[in-house]
Design an enzyme around this catalytic site. Sequence first.
Site, PDB file in Angstrom:
ATOM      1  N   LYS A 116     -10.096 -50.555  56.748  1.00 50.30           N
ATOM      2  CA  LYS A 116      -9.009 -49.776  57.351  1.00 50.30           C
ATOM      3  C   LYS A 116      -7.760 -50.628  57.562  1.00 50.30           C
ATOM      4  CE  LYS A 116     -11.514 -46.106  59.763  1.00 50.30           C
ATOM      5  NZ  LYS A 116     -12.770 -46.199  59.046  1.00 50.30           N
ATOM      6  N   GLU A 200      -4.552 -48.884  67.748  1.00 54.09           N
ATOM      7  CA  GLU A 200      -3.531 -47.905  67.387  1.00 54.09           C
ATOM      8  C   GLU A 200      -3.152 -47.063  68.601  1.00 54.09           C
ATOM      9  OE1 GLU A 200      -4.521 -46.969  62.712  1.00 54.09           O
ATOM     10  OE2 GLU A 200      -5.132 -45.527  64.233  1.00 54.09           O
ATOM     11  N   HIS A 235     -16.185 -36.533  66.168  1.00 53.08           N
ATOM     12  CA  HIS A 235     -15.407 -37.039  65.034  1.00 53.08           C
ATOM     13  C   HIS A 235     -15.995 -36.577  63.684  1.00 53.08           C
ATOM     14  CE1 HIS A 235     -13.110 -39.567  67.784  1.00 53.08           C
ATOM     15  NE2 HIS A 235     -14.257 -39.976  68.289  1.00 53.08           N
ATOM     16  N   ARG A 292     -13.362 -40.654  47.009  1.00 56.17           N
ATOM     17  CA  ARG A 292     -14.423 -39.824  46.436  1.00 56.17           C
ATOM     18  C   ARG A 292     -14.046 -38.357  46.605  1.00 56.17           C
ATOM     19  NH1 ARG A 292     -16.429 -37.915  51.214  1.00 56.17           N
ATOM     20  NH2 ARG A 292     -16.446 -39.363  52.974  1.00 56.17           N
TER      21      ARG A 292
END
Length: 669
Positions: A116, A200, A235, A292
């Site tokens: 990430k 973040e 999530h 993908r």
Amino acid sequence: MFNKILIANRGEIACRVAATAYRMGVKSVAVYSEADANAKHVAVCDEAVPIGPPPAKESYLRGDKIIEVALAAGAQAIHPGYGFLSENEDFAQACAKAGLAFIGPPASAIRAMGSKSAAKALMEKANVPLVPGYHGDNQDADFLREQADKIGYPVLLKASAGGGGKGMRIVEKSEDFKAALESCKREAINSFGDDKVLVEKYLTRPRHIEIQVFADTHGNCVYLFERDCSVQRRHQKVLEEAPAPGMTEERRRAMGEAAVAAAKAVGYVGAGTVEFIANQDGSFYFMEMNTRLQVEHPVTEMITGLDLVEWQLRVAAGEPLPKKQEELAIHGHALEARVYAENPEKGFLPSIGTLRHARTPHAVAFELGAGAMAGTPSTVRIDSGVREGDAISPFYDPMIAKLIVWGRDRDEALAHMSQALSEYQIVGLASNIAFLKRLVESKPFATCDLDTGLIERHQTELFPPAQPATKHVLALAAASLLASESAGVASDPWAGTSGWRMNGALQRRLDYADETNNYAVTISYRKTGWSFQVGDAASDLSLIQRDGKDLVIKLGGETVRGTVVRDGELFHVFTGGAHVALTYNDPLAHAGQAEAEGGRLTAPMPGKIVAILVEKGKAVEKGAPLLIMEAMKMEHTIAAPASGVVDELLYAVGDQVAEGAQLLAFTHK
């Protein structure tokens, strides 16, 4: 084009790829574990080869074995589906080394987007908008807290190598930062073997919007519009739709162009998804790229009329993209609901068992391809890897099916989804169908008040208390029982069930129960039909029509239709779009049994014993944890149902146990 491909996956995605391959005249080879020997994907492929024991690490994750099978079968390419090896850089490289086309992006693109923090650094260089945050290598706790203080709270800590909601913590204030960081790092190292994190800004009511991109080896790259995946639990996505509600053409173009820039920055080839977190004001930021095909790709297919798997095969074979950006357009609105074997009322606990009854809504094969949008698309599409009689095992994802609907606009699509969920019937294990129906019909979803916290924010509406069974439900259950008893015995006078008595009518009590109440139903036999009574209210009851599990009855002056499925002592009644499970207390079946067994604690699902928390002879209080089982990558604690003493432990750590197996002997106080 390829002559034969191997599908290195299972379930609905393997069936989906096999269907497109068949339509294109390409043969398909399935691989399967011992647990999947009779699975649907094995049946629909042209060839099938066993790959190993049930655990994925010994079968579907054995890249070396899969490549060996592909070469022996004469396949020219491998389609990885999603999950398992689909985003495995080493597997993609091994395919290329073996002379097999990997139907996915190059290994370099997988590597670039696998971290990430590294991906965000690349996106920053490509001028793709990023959430304010720190994505660097300095992992000193004091330094990271300084960065969080600069960003402003709340902040989100995320495992750099993470996914699926693991290794994530929301921090509300500076003094909580270090404790949250330590917890996040512990989970990250356990889940991914890497404790690196990024920090973040946490958006309080974000939407999750992703862009489908496609690139070929000739330098072409397009975006196939967006999907809104905001409705999530833990999530994990629950409902997806395309196009995103409230999306303007200007923002769609900006997000699409940003997604294409992201794909080009890593030299992407094939199908991919660029995921953005979006504010309610329309601003958006890059989150990650999935290298993908996505689970929710059907909604994109429904609004474009394109077969994305066909595009994957053509691009992997070296062909250019079938369409240019200006040739792509949106038609109507599509929704996808993920039908899972799980219990939403119990924290979405996975359910394992056999699909004893599976009736899907009426669906028409959705014809994908260049001319698909010439007419009106089919309303309902179902992508599934299981059939009635199949088992949902503890080894893999508990998805039963993806239910996809199309409408000319969002309101029509919502109506189609609500109706389709009303028609979907599952018996044999818990499912989320009723929850999905409440979610689709809820005011926030219907009015597009969307964000990733929708489910948590509307717990009261989405998880209402259980309601008592209606007289219609009880009457259908009773009529089904009475009709079953009388079937096939008319020729034997001694086995007759007409209830004839010389000096009066037979009266009979039927005892039912659900999670809210016990119900005493009194049936009085008549020359034709019965009298049906619950409490003080009595009504005439007659069977008008019976077709297998489907019944039409007359109760008083009302005609009632429904489906009744008997599974042992459970009567599953489907009527009016609702599903009610009633336990029938059969006095003959229980004759001679003790009032209660009391000394048995059984496994709620198949799984493995991972911890035993008590010793033989130990006294425990009600609710005390006794042992821990692992099933479907989740741990489940078995607790004492009452205060008592553990008489005997029947399994050891590491043992596999079947559903319903007695785990220990227990004496109540």
